[in-house]
Design a protein around this motif. Structure first.
Motif, PDB file in Angstrom:
ATOM      1  N   SER A   5     122.303 -40.871  25.833  1.00 31.53           N
ATOM      2  CA  SER A   5     122.344 -39.440  26.156  1.00 31.53           C
ATOM      3  C   SER A   5     122.911 -39.199  27.560  1.00 31.53           C
ATOM      4  O   SER A   5     123.432 -38.113  27.829  1.00 31.53           O
ATOM      5  CB  SER A   5     120.957 -38.821  26.039  1.00 31.53           C
ATOM      6  N   ASP A   6     122.834 -40.178  28.438  1.00 29.91           N
ATOM      7  CA  ASP A   6     123.447 -40.049  29.761  1.00 29.91           C
ATOM      8  C   ASP A   6     124.963 -40.133  29.688  1.00 29.91           C
ATOM      9  O   ASP A   6     125.666 -39.570  30.532  1.00 29.91           O
ATOM     10  CB  ASP A   6     122.945 -41.145  30.699  1.00 29.91           C
ATOM     11  N   PHE A   7     125.478 -40.849  28.697  1.00 30.89           N
ATOM     12  CA  PHE A   7     126.909 -41.099  28.624  1.00 30.89           C
ATOM     13  C   PHE A   7     127.667 -40.109  27.754  1.00 30.89           C
ATOM     14  O   PHE A   7     128.859 -39.927  27.934  1.00 30.89           O
ATOM     15  CB  PHE A   7     127.158 -42.534  28.118  1.00 30.89           C
ATOM     16  N   ILE A   8     127.007 -39.457  26.817  1.00 29.72           N
ATOM     17  CA  ILE A   8     127.703 -38.531  25.920  1.00 29.72           C
ATOM     18  C   ILE A   8     128.404 -37.406  26.690  1.00 29.72           C
ATOM     19  O   ILE A   8     129.595 -37.154  26.468  1.00 29.72           O
ATOM     20  CB  ILE A   8     126.743 -37.996  24.834  1.00 29.72           C
ATOM     21  N   PRO A   9     127.741 -36.725  27.628  1.00 27.81           N
ATOM     22  CA  PRO A   9     128.465 -35.690  28.382  1.00 27.81           C
ATOM     23  C   PRO A   9     129.611 -36.261  29.215  1.00 27.81           C
ATOM     24  O   PRO A   9     130.660 -35.635  29.362  1.00 27.81           O
ATOM     25  CB  PRO A   9     127.401 -35.080  29.295  1.00 27.81           C
ATOM     26  N   TRP A  10     129.414 -37.455  29.724  1.00 26.85           N
ATOM     27  CA  TRP A  10     130.438 -38.116  30.526  1.00 26.85           C
ATOM     28  C   TRP A  10     131.666 -38.398  29.662  1.00 26.85           C
ATOM     29  O   TRP A  10     132.796 -38.159  30.081  1.00 26.85           O
ATOM     30  CB  TRP A  10     129.815 -39.400  31.084  1.00 26.85           C
ATOM     31  N   TRP A  11     131.445 -38.888  28.441  1.00 29.45           N
ATOM     32  CA  TRP A  11     132.555 -39.164  27.533  1.00 29.45           C
ATOM     33  C   TRP A  11     133.208 -37.859  27.065  1.00 29.45           C
ATOM     34  O   TRP A  11     134.412 -37.799  26.868  1.00 29.45           O
ATOM     35  CB  TRP A  11     132.078 -39.960  26.327  1.00 29.45           C
ATOM     36  N   ALA A  12     132.432 -36.805  26.863  1.00 30.05           N
ATOM     37  CA  ALA A  12     132.975 -35.537  26.362  1.00 30.05           C
ATOM     38  C   ALA A  12     133.832 -34.824  27.400  1.00 30.05           C
ATOM     39  O   ALA A  12     134.764 -34.098  27.042  1.00 30.05           O
ATOM     40  CB  ALA A  12     131.837 -34.627  25.909  1.00 30.05           C
ATOM     41  N   ASP A  13     133.544 -35.012  28.688  1.00 32.48           N
ATOM     42  CA  ASP A  13     134.279 -34.304  29.749  1.00 32.48           C
ATOM     43  C   ASP A  13     135.462 -35.092  30.293  1.00 32.48           C
ATOM     44  O   ASP A  13     135.942 -34.804  31.387  1.00 32.48           O
ATOM     45  CB  ASP A  13     133.331 -33.973  30.908  1.00 32.48           C
ATOM     46  N   SER A  14     135.951 -36.031  29.560  1.00 37.07           N
ATOM     47  CA  SER A  14     137.042 -36.881  30.035  1.00 37.07           C
ATOM     48  C   SER A  14     138.367 -36.131  30.053  1.00 37.07           C
ATOM     49  O   SER A  14     138.661 -35.328  29.177  1.00 37.07           O
ATOM     50  CB  SER A  14     137.157 -38.103  29.134  1.00 37.07           C
ATOM     51  N   ASP A  15     139.181 -36.432  31.075  1.00 35.01           N
ATOM     52  CA  ASP A  15     140.527 -35.880  31.160  1.00 35.01           C
ATOM     53  C   ASP A  15     141.563 -36.818  30.537  1.00 35.01           C
ATOM     54  O   ASP A  15     142.731 -36.473  30.448  1.00 35.01           O
ATOM     55  CB  ASP A  15     140.906 -35.626  32.626  1.00 35.01           C
ATOM     56  N   PHE A  16     141.131 -38.002  30.111  1.00 38.68           N
ATOM     57  CA  PHE A  16     142.044 -38.976  29.530  1.00 38.68           C
ATOM     58  C   PHE A  16     142.344 -38.630  28.074  1.00 38.68           C
ATOM     59  O   PHE A  16     141.529 -38.016  27.391  1.00 38.68           O
ATOM     60  CB  PHE A  16     141.448 -40.390  29.602  1.00 38.68           C
ATOM     61  N   THR A  17     143.516 -39.059  27.619  1.00 36.71           N
ATOM     62  CA  THR A  17     143.896 -38.870  26.210  1.00 36.71           C
ATOM     63  C   THR A  17     144.514 -40.158  25.684  1.00 36.71           C
ATOM     64  O   THR A  17     144.967 -41.003  26.457  1.00 36.71           O
ATOM     65  CB  THR A  17     144.928 -37.727  26.055  1.00 36.71           C
ATOM     66  N   GLY A  18     144.528 -40.298  24.381  1.00 35.45           N
ATOM     67  CA  GLY A  18     145.182 -41.429  23.740  1.00 35.45           C
ATOM     68  C   GLY A  18     144.542 -42.770  24.083  1.00 35.45           C
ATOM     69  O   GLY A  18     143.319 -42.905  24.135  1.00 35.45           O
ATOM     70  N   PHE A  19     145.404 -43.757  24.323  1.00 33.41           N
ATOM     71  CA  PHE A  19     144.940 -45.115  24.599  1.00 33.41           C
ATOM     72  C   PHE A  19     144.190 -45.191  25.928  1.00 33.41           C
ATOM     73  O   PHE A  19     143.259 -45.989  26.083  1.00 33.41           O
ATOM     74  CB  PHE A  19     146.112 -46.099  24.568  1.00 33.41           C
ATOM     75  N   SER A  20     144.581 -44.352  26.888  1.00 31.42           N
ATOM     76  CA  SER A  20     143.859 -44.308  28.166  1.00 31.42           C
ATOM     77  C   SER A  20     142.410 -43.893  27.945  1.00 31.42           C
ATOM     78  O   SER A  20     141.493 -44.464  28.540  1.00 31.42           O
ATOM     79  CB  SER A  20     144.519 -43.326  29.134  1.00 31.42           C
ATOM     80  N   TRP A  21     142.213 -42.893  27.083  1.00 32.12           N
ATOM     81  CA  TRP A  21     140.845 -42.475  26.776  1.00 32.12           C
ATOM     82  C   TRP A  21     140.084 -43.602  26.103  1.00 32.12           C
ATOM     83  O   TRP A  21     138.923 -43.836  26.421  1.00 32.12           O
ATOM     84  CB  TRP A  21     140.827 -41.239  25.867  1.00 32.12           C
ATOM     85  N   PHE A  22     140.710 -44.332  25.188  1.00 30.05           N
ATOM     86  CA  PHE A  22     140.046 -45.426  24.485  1.00 30.05           C
ATOM     87  C   PHE A  22     139.597 -46.513  25.470  1.00 30.05           C
ATOM     88  O   PHE A  22     138.469 -47.001  25.397  1.00 30.05           O
ATOM     89  CB  PHE A  22     140.964 -46.026  23.420  1.00 30.05           C
ATOM     90  N   ARG A  23     140.485 -46.896  26.402  1.00 29.05           N
ATOM     91  CA  ARG A  23     140.104 -47.920  27.392  1.00 29.05           C
ATOM     92  C   ARG A  23     138.972 -47.410  28.277  1.00 29.05           C
ATOM     93  O   ARG A  23     138.031 -48.148  28.583  1.00 29.05           O
ATOM     94  CB  ARG A  23     141.307 -48.300  28.249  1.00 29.05           C
ATOM     95  N   TRP A  24     139.047 -46.162  28.688  1.00 34.25           N
ATOM     96  CA  TRP A  24     137.997 -45.590  29.524  1.00 34.25           C
ATOM     97  C   TRP A  24     136.671 -45.511  28.758  1.00 34.25           C
ATOM     98  O   TRP A  24     135.613 -45.832  29.282  1.00 34.25           O
ATOM     99  CB  TRP A  24     138.454 -44.199  29.984  1.00 34.25           C
ATOM    100  N   PHE A  25     136.734 -45.111  27.478  1.00 34.08           N
ATOM    101  CA  PHE A  25     135.552 -45.050  26.626  1.00 34.08           C
ATOM    102  C   PHE A  25     134.953 -46.444  26.433  1.00 34.08           C
ATOM    103  O   PHE A  25     133.735 -46.624  26.472  1.00 34.08           O
ATOM    104  CB  PHE A  25     135.906 -44.439  25.265  1.00 34.08           C
ATOM    105  N   LEU A  26     135.802 -47.446  26.207  1.00 30.87           N
ATOM    106  CA  LEU A  26     135.330 -48.816  26.009  1.00 30.87           C
ATOM    107  C   LEU A  26     134.604 -49.329  27.251  1.00 30.87           C
ATOM    108  O   LEU A  26     133.572 -49.990  27.149  1.00 30.87           O
ATOM    109  CB  LEU A  26     136.495 -49.730  25.649  1.00 30.87           C
TER     110      LEU A  26
END
Length: 146
Positions: A28-49
């Motif tokens: 629950s601490d990470f869901i808002p962090w992941w939802a507010d990301s400015d990254f898209t595509g593969f950059s978002w995937f690496r950041w999410f990972l």
């Protein structure tokens, strides 16, 4: 006591259930962090990972320490009649603390010192996963040489 410790080992599936039941609520601490990301595509995937690894690493450390604890229990059977129990307890706590630091620090250091999109923390993350699989495999096979 020695028959219980020598004959019973923690099953991997039970260890996973315990570790993840302690780790899941923290998502629950990470869901808002992941939802507010400015990254898209593969950059978002690496950041999410990277975020997933950060969230799940505590559960992995718990699994590793469960195995280390079992090894320490079995090792202490040799000394239980010769060493006061309070000394054994202090030795166990010290060994678990050192083990936790040796397992936790490499991942954390690589996570903090690398770029937000770097997947270098995957190296200690994977190494810890392989360590856990090896420790549980040795314990379930009953090999004393592992």
């Amino acid at each position: 006591l020695s028959m219980v410790v020598l004959s019973e080992t923690l099953r991997f599936s039970d260890g996973v259930k315990v570790a993840w039941s302690c780790t899941i609520p923290w998502i629950s601490d990470f869901i808002p962090w992941w939802a507010d990301s400015d990254f898209t595509g593969f950059s978002w995937f690496r950041w999410f990972l990277r975020g997933f690894m950060l969230w799940s690493y505590n559960g992995i450390v718990m699994l590793a320490l469960m195995s280390v604890c079992e090894i320490l229990w079995k090792l202490s059977l040799v000394f239980v009649d010769r060493v006061p129990r309070c000394v054994l307890v202090i030795a166990h706590v010290a060994a678990l603390l050192v083990s936790a630091l040796l397992i936790w620090l490499p991942f954390r250091w690589w996570y903090v010192t690398t770029d937000d999109l770097s997947l270098l923390p995957l190296v200690p993350y994977s190494a810890t996963g392989l360590l856990i699989l090896g420790l549980f495999r040795c314990q379930s096979a009953g090999k004393s040489s592992c």
